[in-house]
Design a protein around this motif. Structure first.
Motif, PDB file in Angstrom:
ATOM      1  N   ALA A 104       0.831  -1.210   0.000  1.00  0.00           N
ATOM      2  CA  ALA A 104       0.000   0.000   0.000  1.00  0.00           C
ATOM      3  C   ALA A 104       0.868   1.263   0.000  1.00  0.00           C
ATOM      4  CB  ALA A 104      -0.936  -0.011   1.212  1.00  0.00           C
ATOM      5  N   GLY A 105       2.208   1.085  -0.006  1.00  0.00           N
ATOM      6  CA  GLY A 105       3.111   2.221  -0.126  1.00  0.00           C
ATOM      7  C   GLY A 105       3.699   2.736   1.169  1.00  0.00           C
ATOM      8  N   TYR A 106       3.555   1.992   2.261  1.00  0.00           N
ATOM      9  CA  TYR A 106       4.036   2.456   3.565  1.00  0.00           C
ATOM     10  C   TYR A 106       5.302   1.722   3.998  1.00  0.00           C
ATOM     11  CZ  TYR A 106      -0.487   4.690   4.023  1.00  0.00           C
ATOM     12  OH  TYR A 106      -1.599   5.483   3.815  1.00  0.00           O
ATOM     13  N   GLN A 128      -4.744  -3.080  12.981  1.00  0.00           N
ATOM     14  CA  GLN A 128      -6.039  -3.182  12.294  1.00  0.00           C
ATOM     15  C   GLN A 128      -6.754  -1.839  12.285  1.00  0.00           C
ATOM     16  OE1 GLN A 128      -4.794  -5.438  14.421  1.00  0.00           O
ATOM     17  NE2 GLN A 128      -4.600  -7.174  13.043  1.00  0.00           N
ATOM     18  N   MET A 129      -6.743  -1.138  13.420  1.00  0.00           N
ATOM     19  CA  MET A 129      -7.387   0.171  13.496  1.00  0.00           C
ATOM     20  C   MET A 129      -6.692   1.154  12.557  1.00  0.00           C
ATOM     21  SD  MET A 129      -7.506   2.870  16.631  1.00  0.00           S
ATOM     22  CE  MET A 129      -5.809   3.278  16.247  1.00  0.00           C
ATOM     23  N   LEU A 130      -5.368   1.147  12.566  1.00  0.00           N
ATOM     24  CA  LEU A 130      -4.594   2.041  11.703  1.00  0.00           C
ATOM     25  C   LEU A 130      -4.877   1.743  10.234  1.00  0.00           C
ATOM     26  CD1 LEU A 130      -2.382   4.233  11.536  1.00  0.00           C
ATOM     27  CD2 LEU A 130      -0.698   2.375  11.578  1.00  0.00           C
ATOM     28  N   ALA A 131      -4.903   0.491   9.874  1.00  0.00           N
ATOM     29  CA  ALA A 131      -5.180   0.097   8.487  1.00  0.00           C
ATOM     30  C   ALA A 131      -6.551   0.606   8.048  1.00  0.00           C
ATOM     31  CB  ALA A 131      -5.095  -1.418   8.318  1.00  0.00           C
ATOM     32  N   ARG A 132      -7.545   0.490   8.917  1.00  0.00           N
ATOM     33  CA  ARG A 132      -8.880   1.016   8.586  1.00  0.00           C
ATOM     34  C   ARG A 132      -8.818   2.514   8.339  1.00  0.00           C
ATOM     35  NH1 ARG A 132     -10.632  -2.522  12.454  1.00  0.00           N
ATOM     36  NH2 ARG A 132     -10.785  -0.924  14.055  1.00  0.00           N
ATOM     37  N   VAL A 159      -6.474   0.742   4.149  1.00  0.00           N
ATOM     38  CA  VAL A 159      -5.694  -0.408   3.716  1.00  0.00           C
ATOM     39  C   VAL A 159      -6.407  -1.679   4.175  1.00  0.00           C
ATOM     40  CG1 VAL A 159      -3.503  -1.634   3.950  1.00  0.00           C
ATOM     41  CG2 VAL A 159      -3.522   0.864   3.812  1.00  0.00           C
ATOM     42  N   GLU A 160      -6.655  -2.575   3.234  1.00  0.00           N
ATOM     43  CA  GLU A 160      -7.331  -3.842   3.540  1.00  0.00           C
ATOM     44  C   GLU A 160      -6.303  -4.884   3.953  1.00  0.00           C
ATOM     45  OE1 GLU A 160     -11.023  -6.296   3.009  1.00  0.00           O
ATOM     46  OE2 GLU A 160     -10.788  -4.223   2.357  1.00  0.00           O
TER      47      GLU A 160
END
Length: 157
Positions: A63-65, A146-150, A154-155
């Protein structure tokens, strides 16, 4: 106490790494960076959080991170932590706590109802130009990725 806000330039840093080198925020220019702050390597919460980033690193990178962990531990302790847990992203040592302080991630916090000085578990997303995109303080170790991805859209797998 300093608290970073979205749109501000991220404080610059150059710190020793677990592998004996150095890493600077400027080395990551042109990439989005997730800089996560944790109090102490090899403690239960910090291990949970680090392994969560490790297990989702491929998805975050696609995702580019870039992911970087920062703590006040020595580079030697970080090396043991990285080896023990199979961590493949950079861990940087801020033994002086200058960078942690500049990011607002070191200062007064509540610990079992008492006010103490210490590392505030935090996460910062820094954009390609070195600006703060997201600043989260007092995050929980468990479920944080998971919270950060949301929040980042980002899936995770």
């Amino acid at each position: 106490m300093t608290r970073l806000e979205p749109g501000q330039p991220a404080p610059a840093w150059t710190l020793p790494t677990a592998d004996g080198g150095e890493l600077s925020l400027s080395d990551l220019a042109g990439r989005k960076v997730i800089l996560y702050v944790y109090p102490a390597a090899m403690t239960p919460g910090c291990t949970t959080q680090a392994c969560d980033f490790r297990d989702n690193l491929g998805v975050l990178e696609r995702a580019g991170y870039a992911v970087v962990g920062i703590s006040p531990d020595s580079p030697e302790k970080l090396a043991r932590f990285a080896e023990k847990e199979g961590l493949t992203f950079p861990l940087v040592a801020d033994e002086s706590k200058e960078v942690l302080t500049a990011y607002g991630a070191y200062g007064e916090k509540q610990n079992y109802g008492r006010t103490v000085m210490g590392v505030i578990r935090s996460t910062f997303v820094i954009d390609e130009e070195g600006r703060v995109e997201l600043a989260r303080y007092n995050v929980k170790a468990k479920g944080h990725v998971q919270m950060l991805a949301r929040q980042l859209g980002v899936e995770l797998g």
